[in-house]
Write an enzyme that holds these catalytic residues in place. Structure first.
Site, PDB file in Angstrom:
ATOM      1  N   CYS A  94       2.770  10.713  30.276  1.00 37.85           N
ATOM      2  CA  CYS A  94       1.764   9.665  30.130  1.00 37.85           C
ATOM      3  C   CYS A  94       1.574   9.357  28.648  1.00 37.85           C
ATOM      4  O   CYS A  94       1.479  10.274  27.830  1.00 37.85           O
ATOM      5  CB  CYS A  94       0.450  10.137  30.752  1.00 37.85           C
ATOM      6  N   HIS A 136       0.964   6.123  39.556  1.00 34.93           N
ATOM      7  CA  HIS A 136       0.458   6.699  38.304  1.00 34.93           C
ATOM      8  C   HIS A 136      -0.486   5.714  37.606  1.00 34.93           C
ATOM      9  O   HIS A 136      -1.591   6.086  37.190  1.00 34.93           O
ATOM     10  CB  HIS A 136       1.654   7.050  37.409  1.00 34.93           C
ATOM     11  N   GLU A 137      -0.058   4.463  37.467  1.00 34.52           N
ATOM     12  CA  GLU A 137      -0.879   3.474  36.757  1.00 34.52           C
ATOM     13  C   GLU A 137      -2.116   3.075  37.564  1.00 34.52           C
ATOM     14  O   GLU A 137      -3.190   2.870  36.991  1.00 34.52           O
ATOM     15  CB  GLU A 137      -0.045   2.246  36.383  1.00 34.52           C
ATOM     16  N   HIS A 140      -4.804   5.484  36.997  1.00 34.21           N
ATOM     17  CA  HIS A 140      -5.555   5.201  35.764  1.00 34.21           C
ATOM     18  C   HIS A 140      -6.712   4.242  36.030  1.00 34.21           C
ATOM     19  O   HIS A 140      -7.803   4.412  35.478  1.00 34.21           O
ATOM     20  CB  HIS A 140      -4.653   4.580  34.692  1.00 34.21           C
TER      21      HIS A 140
END
EC number: 3.5.1.88
Length: 176
Positions: A94, A136-137, A140
């Site tokens: 990351c 993953h994003e 966030h």
């Protein structure tokens, strides 16, 4: 298009839940361009707006790994429609947790509905690396980090390391 500074762990902004983008306009399009430039400069494959301090449900991805033929995706207000039962293990890193990589297990495939750079609603089905990057994003945008998918002991170790690094950096900056 300016390169934006990245927010680094342990900054608490990384734990904020991002708000929806209300209208895709030239300001949002410029932000997308800045995010792409920032991501490419940092040699990443994905970047969420929160990673540059902007709590909007927006991310950019380019898994092409090709300097000459980029294939950027601008994803606004993503919504996961489905996740496969089949799992995949991928080594993740990351930009907000530099130089730390670990294997994470996630669904192998997914479908995401989102608005593109022009504000048009669309869907994408993805697998393997693109599916991992999307998850993953999107994490966030929900205030989650990839280290939330590892054991508490390992996660606490990583957080301690980055808190120590931030403290040392702040002390060094105070001297200068």
């Amino acid at each position: 298009m300016p390169i934006k500074p990245l927010i680094i762990l342990p900054d608490p902004i990384l734990r904020e839940v991002s708000k929806p983008v209300e209208h895709v306009d030239s300001t949002i399009q410029k932000l997308a361009d800045d995010m792409l430039e920032t991501m490419y400069d940092a040699q990443g494959v994905g970047l969420a707006a929160i990673q540059i301090g902007i709590p909007l449900r927006m991310l950019v991805i380019d898994v092409s790994r090709n300097e000459t033929q980029k294939n950027p995706l601008v994803i606004i207000n993503p919504e996961i429609l489905w996740l496969s039962d089949e799992r995949n293990i991928c080594k993740e890193g990351c930009l907000s947790i530099p130089e730390y990589y670990t294997e994470i297990e996630r669904p192998k495939r997914l479908c995401v509905r989102y608005q593109d750079r022009e504000g048009k609603q669309t869907e994408i089905e993805a697998d393997h690396l693109l599916a991992t990057c999307l998850q993953h994003e999107i994490d966030h945008l929900n205030g989650r980090l990839f280290i939330d998918h590892i054991s508490k002991i390992k996660r606490d170790m990583v957080i301690r390391k980055f808190k120590k690094r931030a403290k040392e950096k702040n002390a060094q900056e105070a001297i200068l």
